[in-house]
Scaffold this motif. Sequence first.
Motif, PDB file in Angstrom:
ATOM      1  N   PHE A   5       0.951  -1.142  -0.161  1.00 38.24           N
ATOM      2  CA  PHE A   5       0.001   0.131   0.006  1.00 38.24           C
ATOM      3  C   PHE A   5       1.063   1.133   0.097  1.00 38.24           C
ATOM      4  O   PHE A   5       1.815   1.340   0.896  1.00 38.24           O
ATOM      5  CB  PHE A   5      -0.895   0.089   1.137  1.00 38.24           C
ATOM      6  CG  PHE A   5      -1.892  -0.823   0.887  1.00 38.24           C
ATOM      7  CD1 PHE A   5      -3.248  -0.627   0.135  1.00 38.24           C
ATOM      8  CD2 PHE A   5      -1.998  -2.268   1.480  1.00 38.24           C
ATOM      9  CE1 PHE A   5      -4.197  -1.603   0.077  1.00 38.24           C
ATOM     10  CE2 PHE A   5      -3.129  -3.170   1.335  1.00 38.24           C
ATOM     11  CZ  PHE A   5      -4.180  -2.783   0.582  1.00 38.24           C
ATOM     12  N   ASP A   8      -2.278   4.248   1.067  1.00 37.41           N
ATOM     13  CA  ASP A   8      -3.662   3.492   1.115  1.00 37.41           C
ATOM     14  C   ASP A   8      -4.008   3.028  -0.292  1.00 37.41           C
ATOM     15  O   ASP A   8      -5.160   2.580  -0.307  1.00 37.41           O
ATOM     16  CB  ASP A   8      -4.673   4.289   1.862  1.00 37.41           C
ATOM     17  CG  ASP A   8      -4.978   3.435   3.310  1.00 37.41           C
ATOM     18  OD1 ASP A   8      -4.263   2.295   3.614  1.00 37.41           O
ATOM     19  OD2 ASP A   8      -6.069   3.591   3.707  1.00 37.41           O
ATOM     20  N   LYS A   9      -3.327   3.082  -1.474  1.00 34.23           N
ATOM     21  CA  LYS A   9      -3.630   2.535  -2.436  1.00 34.23           C
ATOM     22  C   LYS A   9      -2.796   1.466  -2.860  1.00 34.23           C
ATOM     23  O   LYS A   9      -1.649   1.354  -2.539  1.00 34.23           O
ATOM     24  CB  LYS A   9      -3.261   3.717  -3.740  1.00 34.23           C
ATOM     25  CG  LYS A   9      -4.240   5.065  -3.468  1.00 34.23           C
ATOM     26  CD  LYS A   9      -3.886   5.888  -4.569  1.00 34.23           C
ATOM     27  CE  LYS A   9      -4.532   7.394  -4.244  1.00 34.23           C
ATOM     28  NZ  LYS A   9      -3.993   8.035  -3.051  1.00 34.23           N
ATOM     29  N   TYR A 186      -6.613   1.670   8.058  1.00 37.55           N
ATOM     30  CA  TYR A 186      -5.959   1.530   6.674  1.00 37.55           C
ATOM     31  C   TYR A 186      -6.250   0.155   6.164  1.00 37.55           C
ATOM     32  O   TYR A 186      -6.611  -0.772   6.669  1.00 37.55           O
ATOM     33  CB  TYR A 186      -4.457   1.484   7.394  1.00 37.55           C
ATOM     34  CG  TYR A 186      -4.116   2.846   8.009  1.00 37.55           C
ATOM     35  CD1 TYR A 186      -3.751   3.833   7.168  1.00 37.55           C
ATOM     36  CD2 TYR A 186      -4.022   2.852   9.399  1.00 37.55           C
ATOM     37  CE1 TYR A 186      -3.473   4.892   7.950  1.00 37.55           C
ATOM     38  CE2 TYR A 186      -3.661   4.036  10.030  1.00 37.55           C
ATOM     39  CZ  TYR A 186      -3.304   5.356   9.233  1.00 37.55           C
ATOM     40  OH  TYR A 186      -2.730   6.381   9.772  1.00 37.55           O
ATOM     41  N   GLU A 187      -6.030   0.246   4.874  1.00 36.42           N
ATOM     42  CA  GLU A 187      -6.272  -0.899   4.105  1.00 36.42           C
ATOM     43  C   GLU A 187      -5.547  -2.267   4.876  1.00 36.42           C
ATOM     44  O   GLU A 187      -6.070  -3.270   5.019  1.00 36.42           O
ATOM     45  CB  GLU A 187      -5.919  -0.659   2.648  1.00 36.42           C
ATOM     46  CG  GLU A 187      -6.758   0.130   2.049  1.00 36.42           C
ATOM     47  CD  GLU A 187      -8.131  -0.256   1.845  1.00 36.42           C
ATOM     48  OE1 GLU A 187      -8.548  -1.298   1.612  1.00 36.42           O
ATOM     49  OE2 GLU A 187      -9.123   0.704   2.101  1.00 36.42           O
ATOM     50  N   LYS A 190      -7.259  -3.547   7.522  1.00 34.06           N
ATOM     51  CA  LYS A 190      -8.606  -4.441   7.042  1.00 34.06           C
ATOM     52  C   LYS A 190      -8.170  -5.652   6.598  1.00 34.06           C
ATOM     53  O   LYS A 190      -9.120  -6.758   6.620  1.00 34.06           O
ATOM     54  CB  LYS A 190      -9.091  -3.508   5.852  1.00 34.06           C
ATOM     55  CG  LYS A 190      -9.780  -2.260   6.462  1.00 34.06           C
ATOM     56  CD  LYS A 190     -10.322  -1.713   5.248  1.00 34.06           C
ATOM     57  CE  LYS A 190     -10.675  -0.187   5.775  1.00 34.06           C
ATOM     58  NZ  LYS A 190     -11.117   0.818   4.560  1.00 34.06           N
TER      59      LYS A 190
END
Length: 200
Positions: A5, A8-9, A186-187, A190
């Motif tokens: 990431f 966060d992408k 945050y990703e 998750k």
Amino acid sequence: MYKVFVNDKPLFLTNQVVKETDFQLFLLESVDIKQIIVKMFQNKIDRAFLYHPDEKEIMHKLKEKMPVVKAGGGLVYNKNGEVLFIFRNGKWDLPKGGIEKGEAIEETAIREVEEETGVTGLKITGKLQKTYHVFKRNGRYKLKITHWYEMKTSFTGMPEGQIEEGIEKVVWMKPEEIKEALKNSYENIKLLFQEEKVIP
């Protein structure tokens, strides 16, 4: 395939080429990784794929292109089945931090949870997946690899956030509260909960 990431992408490291049109594909061998990272931080790229034919070599190739920071963290349960969360930088997160010289990564994870939350009596009960993200420090982009562990504790005191680490709150969350908290997380965090299946 790895998911790294950046802001966060997702940056996918893959050894397969999929014919899709809504992302950019780069060759890991020849790509200027910094250029992609900068564009992701500037929101010019939402997600990208880095291709390398040898799956075993993919992460190694990425590590050659940027400095690596190793960290350990914990997904901690108390006796009531609640999970320990920290709140910092406006988001819900899990306690984690960088490895110190001569430390085993499991020791890092336990030490960081204790330091950041004040929770003691931690026992590692399982190993979770590693997560990867890119951050900027002193003008350089670095790859942080975090080793996550499932932990249990019989701690009954009041958790306390480490102020010098910018932790505003430390709370135990019930499974039904976690879902809501993850909307503002945050990703990488998750991903751990998808793996754990904590949420009802």
